[in-house]
Motif scaffolding. Structure first.
Motif, PDB file in Angstrom:
ATOM      1  N   LEU A  57      -4.005 -38.844  21.384  1.00  0.00           N
ATOM      2  CA  LEU A  57      -4.695 -37.930  22.297  1.00  0.00           C
ATOM      3  C   LEU A  57      -5.863 -38.613  23.004  1.00  0.00           C
ATOM      4  N   ALA A  58      -6.436 -39.604  22.366  1.00  0.00           N
ATOM      5  CA  ALA A  58      -7.608 -40.280  22.929  1.00  0.00           C
ATOM      6  C   ALA A  58      -7.254 -41.282  24.028  1.00  0.00           C
ATOM      7  N   VAL A  59      -5.999 -41.686  24.085  1.00  0.00           N
ATOM      8  CA  VAL A  59      -5.579 -42.724  25.027  1.00  0.00           C
ATOM      9  C   VAL A  59      -4.748 -42.089  26.154  1.00  0.00           C
ATOM     10  N   PRO A  60      -5.203 -42.209  27.397  1.00  0.00           N
ATOM     11  CA  PRO A  60      -4.474 -41.571  28.501  1.00  0.00           C
ATOM     12  C   PRO A  60      -2.984 -41.916  28.553  1.00  0.00           C
ATOM     13  N   ARG A  61      -2.655 -43.148  28.276  1.00  0.00           N
ATOM     14  CA  ARG A  61      -1.261 -43.597  28.377  1.00  0.00           C
ATOM     15  C   ARG A  61      -0.345 -42.896  27.363  1.00  0.00           C
TER      16      ARG A  61
END
Length: 121
Positions: A57-61
């Motif tokens: 969830l923390a990483v856009p990709r």
């Protein structure tokens, strides 16, 4: 694009809960439904899943995939939350009862936040 507050809260909750699942799995053993096999292993696996969802969830990709994984995880652990509420209703511990029953309606905003993450990727 900035991460919505609801998704940040969900990711933080998963990170904290996932860590507790791995460090003190015995906390979760009493709420496991009897029909679930290998309680300890399922608790540890769900802790890993929560940590993976939090990181995703923390990483856009990876946010979109982590959002869908989070929805599935939340639906999957709901029987444990129901079991905990049923068990709590048999005790005199009003704090435990309040916490157990409060968890049930909290699933809905958590699922909404996870669904929101599927659109934020």
């Amino acid at each position: 694009m900035s991460l919505p507050t609801s998704v940040k809260v969900l990711a933080t909750g998963f990170a904290v809960s996932g860590t507790i699942h791995l460090v003190k799995p015995e906390v979760y053993e009493p709420i496991m439904p009897s029909w679930v096999p290998a309680h300890r292993e399922v608790i540890l696996a769900s802790g890993v899943a929560e940590l993976l969802c939090a990181a995703g969830l923390a990483v856009p990709r990876t946010r979109r995939l982590a959002g869908w994984a989070s929805v599935l995880l939340l639906v999957g652990v709901f029987p444990g939350n129901v079991q905990m509420a049923q068990d709590a209703s048999k005790t005199r511990n009003t704090t435990f009862k309040a916490a157990a029953y409060a968890r049930l309606p909290l699933q809905l905003p958590m699922i909404r936040a996870a669904l929101r993450a599927t659109r934020e990727g």
